[in-house]
Design an enzyme around this catalytic site. Structure first.
Site, PDB file in Angstrom:
ATOM      1  N   GLU A   7      33.101 -17.571   3.589  1.00 17.49           N
ATOM      2  CA  GLU A   7      32.511 -18.804   4.111  1.00 17.49           C
ATOM      3  C   GLU A   7      32.097 -18.700   5.574  1.00 17.49           C
ATOM      4  O   GLU A   7      31.035 -19.212   5.951  1.00 17.49           O
ATOM      5  CB  GLU A   7      33.492 -19.975   3.947  1.00 17.49           C
ATOM      6  CG  GLU A   7      33.779 -20.360   2.508  1.00 17.49           C
ATOM      7  CD  GLU A   7      32.530 -20.722   1.745  1.00 17.49           C
ATOM      8  OE1 GLU A   7      31.574 -21.208   2.357  1.00 17.49           O
ATOM      9  OE2 GLU A   7      32.502 -20.501   0.530  1.00 17.49           O
ATOM     10  N   SER A   8      32.905 -18.066   6.404  1.00 20.92           N
ATOM     11  CA  SER A   8      32.610 -18.082   7.838  1.00 20.92           C
ATOM     12  C   SER A   8      33.004 -16.801   8.551  1.00 20.92           C
ATOM     13  O   SER A   8      33.167 -16.810   9.771  1.00 20.92           O
ATOM     14  CB  SER A   8      33.320 -19.263   8.506  1.00 20.92           C
ATOM     15  OG  SER A   8      34.733 -19.098   8.449  1.00 20.92           O
TER      16      SER A   8
END
Length: 405
Positions: free
Chosen positions: A135-136
């Site tokens: 996700e990040s």
């Protein structure tokens, strides 16, 4: 954009969350009309925002300094890498050696936090870290765009009907609660926020204050980000009794028409884990052959579908599952992937979907995505025709369905 995160699955990809087929997309308004009507659109939000408890001061602060719709956001619609690329290409980036190393390095100093989260939710730390990583990049890149502007742009343009308008109102509620300041509420082009890429509605329902400072900060607090991922996975139905799945080897002549059953039954039929471990004796599972009979074969449990609740892409779910295994010390996949010549492009997948629909085997949009519905339709066609029922869409299968030699 990274995986359309934490509910974008249900909302953006298939409108579709965490796999229904997408409804017909409303036509976007012309650029000139969007620009001219932006201020009026924002003003029209006030009554609904007030009804949700958003004060005038919070509302004004949220939109202060936003000049109008973001043209770059509109240009991003329809670009979804985990659907556009074959699964093996997606996995190269998602489960790279550097990402595995970074995940282990980031997880080590957070061991006590992860201990507490795993004990509370039952979600393994390796799965939490894998989601965080995809996700990040483990908190390093949670998005730099204004969430309010991105959501307002999509909402005012009419993308996905009322969906983004509702998300915009939810974002205003978050600001009213004081968890984040307007200028710090950053995320992706589609409004997914922070280290966990939650849409505002998912944040309101599932974000947690893991570090106990009184705010649910998925932007700058690693603990809150990890706790929120686990809380969401728990709410989606993660079963701590099972893994997400296993790479397996099939015995010669295995009957692929019986592709669902108990894990113990698969063991009795000669299915073995590729890493030499034992399959659990109980629990439902199904065979997943994302590259066909010649590629890696997986037995996936209900937890695979839980991961798809975060993002409906099969590539995404497989990447999370495999990355979690690698972070926990597991081996690389043992079987090779098929060549590029053995797969259909988007146009080919659309033609296959249309052909299977004519055979009353596929009921969905011809969107050119090789998801679970198409896989099941292909498998039913293969079983009907006496073919190897691996559920994999190939040029040869399309040619047969089309009556071409």
């Amino acid at each position: 954009m990274r995986a359309l995160r934490a509910g974008l699955a249900a909302l953006l990809i298939a409108a579709l969350p965490c796999g229904a087929q997408a409804a017909p997309k409303p036509a976007l308004k012309p650029a000139a009309a969007r620009s001219e009507g932006f201020s009026a659109f924002v003003e029209a939000l006030r009554p609904d925002a007030a009804a949700r408890g958003v004060s005038r001061d919070t509302f004004d602060a949220a939109f202060r300094g936003i000049p109008g719709p973001d043209p770059d956001v509109l240009a991003r619609i329809g670009r979804q890498g985990e659907f556009a690329r074959p699964v093996w290409d997606y996995l190269v980036g998602a489960v790279s050696a550097s990402r595995i190393a970074r995940g282990r390095a980031r997880g080590a100093p957070l061991a006590r936090v992860l201990d507490a989260i795993e004990a509370k939710t039952g979600v393994p730390r390796s799965v939490i870290l894998a989601l965080w990583g995809v996700e990040s990049d483990f908190g390093a890149s949670g998005g730099s765009l204004s969430t309010i502007r991105s959501l307002a742009t999509l909402a005012q343009a009419g993308h996905r009907g009322p969906l983004f308008r509702d998300e915009l109102l939810a974002a205003l509620v978050i600001l009213e609660r004081g968890d984040i300041a307007p200028d710090k509420m950053k995320g992706s082009w589609a409004g997914a926020m922070g280290q966990v890429q939650f849409l505002p509605s998912v944040y309101l329902a599932h974000a947690v204050d893991q570090d106990g400072d009184g705010r649910r900060d998925i932007w700058t607090s690693d603990a809150d980000a990890l706790g929120s991922i686990a809380a969401y996975m728990q709410a989606l139905g993660w079963n701590p009794a099972y893994s997400w799945g296993y790479e397996v080897r099939l015995p010669e002549g295995f009957d692929l028409t019986r592709y669902k059953g108990q894990l113990g039954d698969f063991s009795a039929r000669g299915v073995r884990r590729a890493d030499g471990g034992a399959l659990p004796a109980a629990g439902e599972a199904s065979l997943f052959l994302p590259g066909g009979i010649g590629g890696p074969v997986f037995l996936v449990t209900g937890n695979f579908e839980v991961i798809r609740g975060y993002n409906t892409s099969d590539s995404y779910a497989l990447a999370i599952g495999h990355l979690s295994d690698r972070l926990a010390g597991g081996p690389a996949l043992s079987a090779p992937w098929p060549s590029a010549a053995a797969r259909l492009d988007k146009a080919g997948l659309q033609a296959l979907q249309a052909g299977l629909a004519r055979e009353n085997l596929y009921a969905g949009e011809a969107d050119g995505r090789a998801g679970p519905k198409l896989r099941e339709a292909v498998r039913r066609y293969q079983i009907r025709e006496g073919l190897v029922a691996d559920g994999y869409a190939t040029p040869a299968l399309l040619a047969r369905l089309s009556g071409r030699p």
